[in-house]
Design a protein around this motif. Structure first.
Motif, short mmCIF file in Angstrom:
data_model
loop_
_atom_site.label_atom_id
_atom_site.label_comp_id
_atom_site.label_asym_id
_atom_site.label_seq_id
_atom_site.Cartn_x
_atom_site.Cartn_y
_atom_site.Cartn_z
N ASP A 387 13.14 18.94 59.49
CA ASP A 387 13.24 20.40 59.41
C ASP A 387 14.35 20.75 58.42
OD1 ASP A 387 13.62 23.13 59.74
OD2 ASP A 387 13.24 23.07 61.90
N PRO A 388 14.01 21.05 57.16
CA PRO A 388 15.02 21.34 56.14
C PRO A 388 15.81 22.62 56.40
CG PRO A 388 12.89 20.82 55.14
CD PRO A 388 12.65 21.03 56.59
N VAL A 389 15.31 23.46 57.30
CA VAL A 389 15.97 24.75 57.56
C VAL A 389 16.91 24.65 58.76
CG1 VAL A 389 15.63 27.18 58.13
CG2 VAL A 389 14.06 26.02 56.54
N ASN A 390 16.38 24.22 59.90
CA ASN A 390 17.16 24.21 61.15
C ASN A 390 17.87 22.89 61.44
OD1 ASN A 390 16.33 26.91 62.17
ND2 ASN A 390 14.29 25.95 62.15
N GLY A 391 17.48 21.83 60.73
CA GLY A 391 18.05 20.52 61.02
C GLY A 391 17.24 19.79 62.07
N ASP A 392 17.59 18.54 62.31
CA ASP A 392 16.78 17.65 63.14
C ASP A 392 17.40 17.34 64.50
OD1 ASP A 392 15.23 17.59 60.87
OD2 ASP A 392 15.75 15.54 60.30
N GLN A 393 18.17 18.25 65.04
CA GLN A 393 18.76 18.00 66.36
C GLN A 393 17.68 17.82 67.42
OE1 GLN A 393 20.78 21.02 69.15
NE2 GLN A 393 22.51 20.11 68.05
N ILE A 394 17.88 16.84 68.31
CA ILE A 394 16.95 16.63 69.42
C ILE A 394 17.71 16.69 70.74
CG2 ILE A 394 15.31 15.23 68.11
CD1 ILE A 394 16.59 12.73 69.41
N ARG A 395 16.97 17.03 71.79
CA ARG A 395 17.52 17.01 73.14
C ARG A 395 16.71 16.04 73.98
NH1 ARG A 395 17.73 22.59 75.88
NH2 ARG A 395 15.46 22.34 76.08
N GLN A 396 17.40 15.16 74.69
CA GLN A 396 16.78 14.26 75.66
C GLN A 396 17.38 14.58 77.02
OE1 GLN A 396 18.10 10.87 73.41
NE2 GLN A 396 16.04 10.31 72.80
N LYS A 397 16.50 14.84 77.98
CA LYS A 397 16.99 15.36 79.27
C LYS A 397 16.11 14.86 80.40
CE LYS A 397 18.18 19.79 81.47
NZ LYS A 397 18.18 21.27 81.29
N GLU A 398 16.72 14.60 81.56
CA GLU A 398 15.94 14.24 82.74
C GLU A 398 16.79 14.42 83.99
OE1 GLU A 398 16.42 9.79 84.16
OE2 GLU A 398 15.14 9.85 82.37
N GLY A 399 16.10 14.62 85.11
CA GLY A 399 16.68 14.50 86.43
C GLY A 399 15.92 13.39 87.16
N ARG A 400 16.59 12.67 88.05
CA ARG A 400 15.96 11.49 88.63
C ARG A 400 16.47 11.25 90.04
NH1 ARG A 400 14.20 6.23 86.18
NH2 ARG A 400 14.49 7.34 84.22
N ASN A 401 15.54 10.80 90.89
CA ASN A 401 15.88 10.21 92.19
C ASN A 401 15.31 8.80 92.22
OD1 ASN A 401 17.13 12.40 93.91
ND2 ASN A 401 15.27 13.45 93.22
N LEU A 402 16.14 7.85 92.61
CA LEU A 402 15.65 6.49 92.77
C LEU A 402 16.19 5.91 94.06
CD1 LEU A 402 17.68 3.77 92.05
CD2 LEU A 402 17.82 5.03 89.91
N TRP A 403 15.39 5.10 94.70
CA TRP A 403 15.81 4.45 95.93
C TRP A 403 15.14 3.09 96.02
CZ3 TRP A 403 12.48 8.56 95.72
CH2 TRP A 403 11.18 8.35 96.18
N GLY A 404 15.66 2.25 96.91
CA GLY A 404 15.07 0.93 97.02
C GLY A 404 15.63 0.13 98.17
N TYR A 405 15.10 -1.08 98.30
CA TYR A 405 15.45 -1.98 99.39
C TYR A 405 15.43 -3.41 98.86
CZ TYR A 405 14.66 -4.87 103.58
OH TYR A 405 14.74 -5.84 104.55
N ASN A 406 16.48 -4.18 99.18
CA ASN A 406 16.54 -5.60 98.85
C ASN A 406 16.78 -6.39 100.13
OD1 ASN A 406 16.37 -5.28 95.98
ND2 ASN A 406 18.53 -4.69 95.95
N SER A 407 16.08 -7.51 100.27
CA SER A 407 16.27 -8.37 101.42
C SER A 407 16.21 -9.82 100.97
CB SER A 407 15.19 -8.13 102.48
OG SER A 407 15.37 -8.97 103.60
N ASN A 408 17.09 -10.64 101.57
CA ASN A 408 17.08 -12.07 101.29
C ASN A 408 17.35 -12.82 102.58
OD1 ASN A 408 18.91 -14.67 100.60
ND2 ASN A 408 17.40 -14.37 98.98
N TYR A 409 16.54 -13.83 102.85
CA TYR A 409 16.73 -14.67 104.04
C TYR A 409 16.94 -16.10 103.56
CZ TYR A 409 16.33 -16.00 108.95
OH TYR A 409 16.60 -16.44 110.22
N SER A 410 18.07 -16.71 103.96
CA SER A 410 18.45 -18.03 103.48
C SER A 410 18.57 -19.01 104.64
CB SER A 410 19.79 -17.94 102.73
OG SER A 410 20.21 -19.20 102.27
#
Length: 748
Positions: A387-410
């Motif tokens: 964009d020769p007029v406004n320039g090439d600025q970009i926005r990267q955006k997110e909201g996130r929820n993550l969850w999990g479970y780990n198990s180990n039996y030795s």
């Protein structure tokens, strides 16, 4: 899948033989002062070839001992060795506990044995204290051959290079903290984005790491290797620390014991950072970290650890600048073309870990974790190309929820008269993003065009089994297999909320063999299959893209102690990837790439020059190439060919400690035909500390010789506002000039 796991389990049971009239020794090794487990301590039955190492809970087990009296010896670098006499009776287990006291580090205490093949791959708190480190991400520089580079003012995750990979911000290295994932799948900025700045450096007890894809309990992202930050379970003392440095930099950090009894511990910690940094445009960098941790014994054999933390950061950035603008004097080396870059991010984590030692001396670990994450980044890499007029600025955006479970039996057990350990485990992780966005913007406020906008729903479940067996006094092996399943969904809000789906599974066998030729020489072979995971937005589109392209790796190496105070580790490694398509978060497109092959040599040396002085050296060579391309056109852009780090570390009994260190990276190709070269650099850092009673003062200096160097570099096509044609050349973020920082801390 159920049939597959059942078959393995039945096979294991058929091999499990209980021998009458034999006894065992089980127990824990802890720090005498903090009462916390010591991970990786060596336990040896004197005058025999039997032994073990402690796991993450400090637990060990030695089976198949004839009824007799034995001397059990325990050692760990940085602690005074201990031994106990025990009487082993028929069909009984003797329970022991060793409380080790800290002492001067002695490399002569490092044991090379078949029962302790991976002991050296631990970054200790001592390593961290004696290196100039500004944030937790920089701790990764201690991993031999790993290079990081910052190019967004300190708030963005660093770019990572390892074993012939430009890993970007985490695509092929698995990073966790206390088992909680740091990598973000299908991130707005790119697959595997790993921001570890929410970890307070003073709370890091150690970092476990391994290069390669040879561990069954490590799944997604563990192609080039993995690293797990271990934070302190308890604080030995409450503390407060203040730092002040050049470029209007200051930092406050504190940790306070709220409850400290024999059964229960609670501490709270906080950190605040501010810096304008060394760029001509002030960075106005702010970061806040808060953490609370509980550790308690629910029963004599059950421990519960609860951790809650929150993190927030905001900054401006000068971004990457083109060589031509510095060469013609348009801007300075630390200047900016678009000073309106920057971002804001936050993350809140909850982690619960439950470890149980059963009545049969089996160890069962369970973990539940949850994170809420937000990210917003403004960048401009091409200036006025699009964009020769406004320039090439970009926005990267997110909201996130993550969850999990780990198990180990030795399960520690016997196969015939051989000592063995059987492990089985489960990993589950689920990510839900809200409004994963790539947009063209102006001045951070005006939306010009939405390029990508949607929600990611990605789930991954992995199960694994492995068996470690000491085949003889000299030979030990670990064989295992892992199964991973991915379910990818993407809701495209720019295509009338159309939902796209894809799923895939992969089986990854692993084999590690260690042969101890004599007490000073150990040889090892690591073989494994893994995978290079791809972004959900790419895999649902398919277009010939493999969802989980396989990776095959091998290491052939040796650990050698030519002298009691010298330790050498050398390996030749090889890695093949079936496909390396990458989702480019800056453009919202899939960057095509086919098969690739990487091979190289890693060499590390640790030498104790005297009781107080240590020397270390790491040198790492790599030859990464694209398969099927013409010679001279098959370079992998930005992949590091050679790197070396090393230095001297001093630690005295009078309270003085410090280090003098160098970092060197050779020139590397910035594009496929090596016509554009990313220049290497040599930088020297120093640190000196003095402690007396409960007070400490320290001075750290980065780039002590004020070298002008480029920390990150890219071959980018861009156009400046006064140009009619685009130019492709090196665009870079400058590395820090001479940068001194003073710190004062107090324990109470």
């Amino acid at each position: 899948m159920k049939k597959f796991i059942s078959t393995l389990f039945i096979l294991h049971l058929s091999m499990y033989v209980a021998f009458a009239h034999l006894g065992s020794v089980v127990g824990r090794v802890i720090d005498k002062s903090t009462k916390q487990p010591i991970v990786g301590a060596t336990i040896v039955v004197a005058d025999s070839k039997k032994g073990a190492t402690t796991d993450a809970t400090g637990f060990f087990q030695i089976n198949n001992l004839e009824p007799n009296t034995y001397r059990i010896e325990v050692s760990f670098v940085g602690y005074s060795a201990q031994n106990q006499l025990v009487i082993v009776k028929e069909d009984e287990s003797v329970n022991l506990e060793f409380g080790l006291s800290e002492s001067q580090v002695q490399l002569s205490e490092v044991k090379v044995s078949a029962s302790n093949p991976q002991h050296q791959q631990v970054i200790s708190s001592l390593d961290i204290k004696t290196r100039p480190i500004n944030n937790s991400q920089e701790v990764l520089r201690i991993v031999p051959g790993l290079v990081i580079g910052q190019h967004a003012g300190g708030g963005k995750a660093e770019q990572i290079f390892l074993r012939g990979f430009d890993i970007d911000h985490g695509t092929d290295i698995r990073l966790t903290v206390d088992g909680v994932p740091i990598n973000m799948v299908s991130h707005a900025h790119g697959q595997g984005y790993a921001d570890a700045h929410f970890i307070i450096p003073e709370l890091i007890e150690g970092v476990d790491f391994k290069k390669g894809l040879y561990d069954t309990d490590k799944g997604n992202f563990a192609t080039a290797g993995w690293a797990n930050f271990r934070t302190k379970t308890t604080l030995e003392h409450s503390f407060a620390k203040a730092e002040v440095g050049q470029f209007n930099t200051y930092r406050l950090v504190s940790g306070v014991n709220v409850l400290k009894t024999k059964q229960h511990n609670v501490y709270l910690a906080g950190e605040y950072n501010y810096s304008d940094a060394y760029f001509e445009a002030p960075q106005n960098f702010n970061r806040i970290n808060l953490l609370g941790k509980y550790h308690g014994h629910l029963t004599q054999n059950t421990n519960l650890t609860l951790t809650a933390s929150t993190f927030w950061s905001k900054w401006n950035a000068s971004g990457q600048i083109p060589d031509r603008s510095v060469a013609d004097g348009s801007i300075g080396f630390y200047g900016a073309i678009d000073p309106n870059e920057g971002g804001e991010t936050s993350r809140t984590n909850v982690n619960a870990e439950l470890v149980t030692l059963t009545k049969r001396n089996h160890v069962w670990k369970n973990q539940f974790f949850y994170s809420n994450y937000n990210f917003e980044l403004y960048s401009n890499f091409t200036f006025f190309l699009v964009d020769p007029v406004n320039g090439d600025q970009i926005r990267q955006k997110e909201g996130r929820n993550l969850w999990g479970y780990n198990s180990n039996y030795s399960i520690g057990h016997a196969i015939g008269d051989k000592q063995a350990t059987f492990n089985t485990g489960l990993n589950y992780r689920h990510d839900l993003t809200n409004g994963s966005e790539l947009s063209r913007t102006k001045d951070r406020t005006q939306l010009l065009e939405a390029i990508k906008l949607g929600d990611v729903n990605e789930a991954n479940v992995g199960v694994y089994v492995d068996e470690t067996i000491q085949l003889s006094p000299r030979l030990s092996a670990t064989a295992g297999v892992r199964f991973d399943y991915f379910n990818n969904q993407y809701l495209d809000k720019l295509q009338n909320n159309t939902k796209f789906k894809a799923n895939a599974a992969i089986v990854s066998p692993k084999l590690n063999v260690y042969y101890t030729y004599n007490p000073n020489v150990q040889l090892y072979v690591n073989l494994g299959k893994g995978f290079h995971s791809n972004d959900t937005r790419a895999v649902v589109a398919q277009n010939g893209l493999e969802i989980l392209p396989a990776a095959y790796g091998s290491d052939l190496g040796a650990i050698w102690k030519p002298f009691p105070r010298m330790l050498l580790n050398a390996s030749y490694w090889y890695l093949w990837l079936n496909q390396e398509f990458v989702y480019v978060g800056d453009a919202g497109v899939v960057e095509p790439s086919g098969k690739s092959v990487r091979k190289g040599v890693d060499v590390s040396m640790r030498y104790q020059l005297s009781k107080k002085l240590f020397f270390d050296l790491d040198a790492n060579w790599a030859k990464p190439r694209a398969v099927g391309e013409a010679e001279g056109q098959n370079y992998l852009p930005l992949a590091v060919n050679f790197t070396s780090v090393g230095g001297l570390t001093l630690k005295t009994e009078q309270g003085f400690s410090g280090s003098l260190r160098y970092r060197y990276i050779g020139n590397r190709p910035a594009n496929e035909d090596n016509s554009i070269v990313a220049k290497g650099y040599f930088v020297t850092d120093a640190l000196v500390n003095y402690s007396k009673n409960r007070f400490s003062v320290g001075l750290s200096v980065q780039n002590m010789f004020n070298t002008q160097w480029k920390e990150t570099q890219f071959a980018t096509e861009s156009r400046l506002q006064n140009e009619t044609e685009p130019v492709e050349e090196i665009h870079f973020t400058p590395g820090t000039p001479f940068n001194a920082k003073l710190s004062i801390s107090w324990q109470f």
